[in-house]
Design an enzyme around this catalytic site. Structure first.
Site, mmCIF file in Angstrom:
data_model
loop_
_atom_site.group_PDB
_atom_site.id
_atom_site.type_symbol
_atom_site.label_atom_id
_atom_site.label_comp_id
_atom_site.label_asym_id
_atom_site.label_seq_id
_atom_site.Cartn_x
_atom_site.Cartn_y
_atom_site.Cartn_z
ATOM 1 N N ASN A 178 0.434 2.722 9.463
ATOM 2 C CA ASN A 178 0.597 2.244 8.090
ATOM 3 C C ASN A 178 -0.761 2.289 7.405
ATOM 4 O OD1 ASN A 178 0.930 0.817 5.724
ATOM 5 N ND2 ASN A 178 2.540 -0.472 6.604
ATOM 6 N N ASP A 179 -0.982 3.344 6.654
ATOM 7 C CA ASP A 179 -2.255 3.567 5.975
ATOM 8 C C ASP A 179 -2.606 2.466 4.995
ATOM 9 O OD1 ASP A 179 -3.103 5.931 7.033
ATOM 10 O OD2 ASP A 179 -1.974 7.161 5.620
ATOM 11 N N CYS A 180 -1.638 1.638 4.709
ATOM 12 C CA CYS A 180 -1.840 0.626 3.680
ATOM 13 C C CYS A 180 -2.111 -0.749 4.257
ATOM 14 C CB CYS A 180 -0.640 0.593 2.747
ATOM 15 S SG CYS A 180 -0.438 2.161 1.920
ATOM 16 N N ASN B 197 -4.991 -2.315 5.722
ATOM 17 C CA ASN B 197 -6.411 -1.980 5.866
ATOM 18 C C ASN B 197 -7.153 -3.272 6.175
ATOM 19 O OD1 ASN B 197 -5.286 -0.673 2.980
ATOM 20 N ND2 ASN B 197 -5.779 0.776 4.617
ATOM 21 N N GLN C 219 -8.239 3.930 2.135
ATOM 22 C CA GLN C 219 -8.262 4.722 3.374
ATOM 23 C C GLN C 219 -9.685 5.046 3.826
ATOM 24 O OE1 GLN C 219 -5.459 5.521 1.123
ATOM 25 N NE2 GLN C 219 -4.548 4.116 2.585
#
Ligand code: BGC
Ligand code: NOJ
Length: 827
Positions: free
Chosen positions: A483-485, A487, A500
């Site tokens: 899940n790139d989101c 963070n 990212q």
């Protein structure tokens, strides 16, 4: 509401109105030359790299939507129209668009004139071929003006869209008979040009956009078309275009066929020009034009294309009680997997083609969906990906398709990346039985001097996780996991910082990211993918290493149960403050989808009933009629410690949207746990063919998956909860395609390649009587019949192979045998 129908016999989706709720597109090309084409002929073409070799221009986020494409205009005594309706948008008497496997056919009829255009990119050919068939279906003779139109992009799509001070003065063309050549920068530093040809004499042309369209007109009313006559303009700077003009007269019943070619040519430096040193050397272009110069040659090319696709699609075909399943598995899901393989995430109607290169995790996962179709290219792709790995097992998160080098702007430290390599390599071996891929020498960071075997790459991948654990013995989350989101090391409070690529300087001393934030998702991905690595080691007789790796997996499972089991589901993470994420204790985001499926499929805490508890919680908290939302409740404020996920309004994207990619993990997990009914329910909530009836809500193409569907919280931010619930976005280029292919074919239908052969262990809706399948596998054909007389969801009571009873559910491989007739009786 539907806007068309499936024509399964022809493997086409037939769109019956141009006014679809969003442009519904198709892809042409499989090797170098690619085109995107919408149902109204919008879109663009590029060669290999959608950013650096853009051939025709397209303006994203345009008003109205989808302006720009390859357009044919007709001026029939003042009635101006296009066979694809757009851009003139004159009401047509008939309209149809057939998107097929690598081709699109658009037919429009107006005032007795019928125009049918077929677009395709032939195999081994760098151009789009367009056959136009014009028929006078009326009883009187008709004379009309016919125009083609394409707008050139000045090659680098990014530069083309912003460097106007230079670009308005560089455009150059050549016209030679009926061929218009685009040669901007060819004299100087480029060795490529493009051309647009027609196989007939023309009565004029335009190559300068303002002359053709007029400065204050649009694609919908070009001045030349209004005037019924080309201006023979010659572009010199500004915007070069290519438009052919032809006067046509047809008797009643008469047909005229024209073949247009939009081609791309690269020339060796020494052969770029003719003897005068400035005229383009057109030898290659002429050969390309010749290749499809007649309708017969065109037909031949189309036939080859169909043969190519039929062959690819015949590797797996099924007949189930549900024709929607059949059309997904046999046609569209497989097709989408191939397109996703070709394009990665670069160019769609939601990806601008200038943004992302090949993703490490994305490309590895794509392999899972197409490896059975083109294993050789899968192998090549896997090696390309692994070549961008670092010696410690970390990975460049992306690489560039032209150079195949890791992308330094994005860098590495995405915690999940290495594990997907284990899955893709395993999938390749399971499909092909070709263990030699493990012996391939593969560089690190593209440096051959430090190359090691692919097996070594798997080892460093596996231990990259083991060597980067946090306080609970769970993998560090680093910049993000799948899940790139999420963070957890970002803490971003400045607009424009990329979630990212930005990590907070406060973690600089710790190596760039928090040494506290941990990802449970990576932990479960480790316990799910790790056993493949162990199997591989065992197969190679490396039993000690296998035992050592197995011990790490067991330890991880223990750590998960000790620190990441929340009572009814698995936690999502520990954040950089050491707080739980995805727990009942949280105010929002109490449950997340991502860690659950892999935990269930790797039996984490199974003896304590974690699998069934988790599945029940998912059904209750995450499921909706349009699919499973990613998390619940949605975040309603910005959580600086979580990052991008909480920037989206609730119900969209990673903030409680229905992120279709990870729905597949739950479909697989439910099937694995024996819940065939549930698995199928989740499958059919999101499978495109099942959304066809609600296309007005779903909006995007009913034949391919999109990345996201608006979740149950969509609209909640503006007090209109449910608004946009069910609305699809980001169609085509998504890992969803591969994972849902895996979910339906390997988990629900249960036809799963394993290291030792084909395993068949279905998990289907109990009411199914069974199904049949044909699977080509390791050089043999498997004719599979599954019977379900007792109407169970899962369980193989018996298996017969060529009339012989066999224990278990893996079909034993007999050397040299070309045909296996397999009968499975469930019970
Ligand atoms: C999107 C993600 C995507 C990421 C990287 C985010 O804005 O929501 O889906 O993976 O960007 O491009
Ligand atoms: C899309 C990206 O391509 C993929 O890599 C990522 O896993 C998902 N978004 C989820 O954030």
């Amino acid at each position: 509401m539907k806007f068309g129908y499936f024509d399964d016999a022809n493997k086409e989706y037939v769109i019956t109105t141009p006014k679809t709720p969003y442009p519904w597109i198709n892809y042409l090309g499989t090797q170098g030359f690619f085109s995107l084409i919408s149902n109204t002929a919008g879109g663009y073409s590029f060669y290999k790299d959608a950013r650096l070799r853009r051939i025709t221009r397209y303006r994203y986020n345009n008003v109205p939507i989808d302006m720009g494409g390859r357009y044919f205009y007709i001026n029939d005594n003042g009635t101006i129209w296009n066979p694809g309706w757009s851009p003139v948008k004159t009401e047509l008497d008939e309209y149809e668009c057939r998107h097929g496997m690598g081709y699109t056919k658009i037919t429009g009829k107006k005032n007795d004139l019928k125009v049918n255009v077929t677009f395709f990119v032939p195999q081994d050919y760098d151009g789009e071929v367009q056959q136009v068939v014009i028929t006078n279906e009326g009883s009187a003779e008709k004379s009309f003006a016919f125009f083609s139109f394409a707008e050139w992009c000045l090659w680098d799509a990014q530069d083309d869209s912003n460097n106007f001070q230079r670009n308005f003065s560089t455009g150059r063309v050549e016209v030679d008979g009926s061929v218009i050549y685009h040669k901007t920068e060819y004299r100087d530093r480029r060795n490529h040009y493009a051309f647009y040809s027609v196989n007939d004499e023309i009565d004029g042309y335009d190559t300068d956009r303002d002359s053709f369209i007029g400065l204050y007109n649009g694609f919908n009313n070009p001045e030349a078309v209004l005037a019924g006559k080309a201006t023979n303009s010659f572009a010199d700077g500004w915007s070069p275009i290519a438009s052919h003009y032809k006067k046509i007269t047809l008797k009643p019943g008469e047909t005229k066929t024209l073949v247009f070619i939009l081609g791309y040519v690269e020339m060796p430096q020494a052969e770029k020009f003719e003897a005068d040193g400035k005229t383009i050397n057109k030898v290659k272009a002429k050969a390309m034009i010749e290749k499809y110069s007649t309708p017969e040659k065109f037909e031949e090319g189309m036939k080859e294309l169909k043969t190519y696709w039929n062959k690819l699609l015949s590797i797996l075909s099924v007949t189930t009680p549900d024709d929607k399943v059949d059309r997904m598995v046999n046609i569209w899901n497989q097709y989408q997997c191939m397109v996703t393989f070709n394009l990665s995430r670069s160019a769609s109607y939601f990806e601008s083609g200038i943004g992302r290169g090949m993703g490490f995790r994305d490309s590895n996962q794509d392999v899972l969906g197409f490896v059975h179709q083109i294993p050789d290219r899968a192998k090549e792709r896997i090696i390309d990906i692994a070549s961008t790995q670092f010696p410690d097992g970390g990975c460049y998160h992306q690489y560039q398709p032209l150079t195949k080098k890791g992308n330094a702007d994005i860098g590495g430290d995405f915690s999940d990346d290495p594990l997907w390599l284990i899955l893709s390599v395993s999938a390749y071996i399971k499909e092909t039985g070709d263990w030699s891929i493990l012996d391939e020498m593969v560089p690190y960071d593209n440096d051959m001097s430090v190359a090691q075997t692919m097996l070594d790459h798997l080892t460093v991948s596996f231990y990259h996780i083991v060597n980067n654990l946090g306080p609970h013995g769970l993998p560090l989350a680093m910049r993000a996991d799948w899940n790139d989101c999420i963070n957890l090391s970002c803490f971003s409070d400045t607009p424009g910082e990329s979630f990212q690529t930005y990590t907070n300087p406060k973690f600089a001393a710790e190596g760039g990211y928090s040494k506290v934030a941990e990802s449970v998702m990576v932990a479960t991905l480790f316990t799910y993918s790790g056993p493949n690595y162990v199997e591989i080691l065992k197969h190679l007789g490396k039993n000690e290493e296998a035992a050592k790796a197995q011990a790490e997996i067991d330890k991880m499972k223990k750590n998960i149960m000790e620190s990441a089991w929340d009572g009814d589901w698995f936690l999502r993470a520990y954040d950089a403050n050491g707080e739980k994420m995805g727990s009942k204790e949280c105010e929002e985001g109490q449950i997340f989808i991502e860690p659950q499926g892999f935990a269930i499929m790797s039996d984490v805490g199974k003896e304590q009933g974690t699998d069934l508890k988790t599945l029940a919680a998912i059904d209750e908290r995450l499921n909706t009629k349009y699919g499973l939302v990613l998390n619940n409740p949605a975040f309603t404020k910005y959580y600086i410690q979580y990052g991008e996920i909480s920037t989206y309004p609730g119900g969209y994207k990673e903030n409680a949207g229905i992120f279709t990619h990870n729905n597949a993990w739950i479909i697989c997990a439910a099937a694995y746990a024996g819940q065939g009914d549930q698995a199928f329910k989740y499958y059919s909530e999101i499978a495109p063919a099942f959304t066809e009836e609600t296309s007005d809500i779903h909006k995007t193409e009913p034949y391919v998956y999109g990345q996201m569907i608006g979740g149950k919280d969509a609209g909640s931010d503006i007090g209109q909860t449910g608004k946009n619930f069910g609305q699809g976005k980001n169609s085509w280029l998504t890992g969803t395609a591969a994972w849902n292919m895996v979910a339906i074919s390997q988990y629900i239908l249960g036809i799963q390649p394993d290291f030792d052969g084909l395993s068949i262990n279905p998990s289907i809706p109990h009411e199914w009587d069974g199904f049949t399948a044909i699977r080509r596998y390791r050089g043999a054909t498997y004719n599979i019949t599954v019977k379900n007389p007792n109407h169970v969801c899962k369980g193989v009571a018996s298996m017969e192979v060529n009339g012989q009873a066999v224990d278990g559910c893996i079909v034993p491989i007999t050397d040299g045998q070309k045909e296996y007739n397999v009968v499975i009786t469930m019970g």
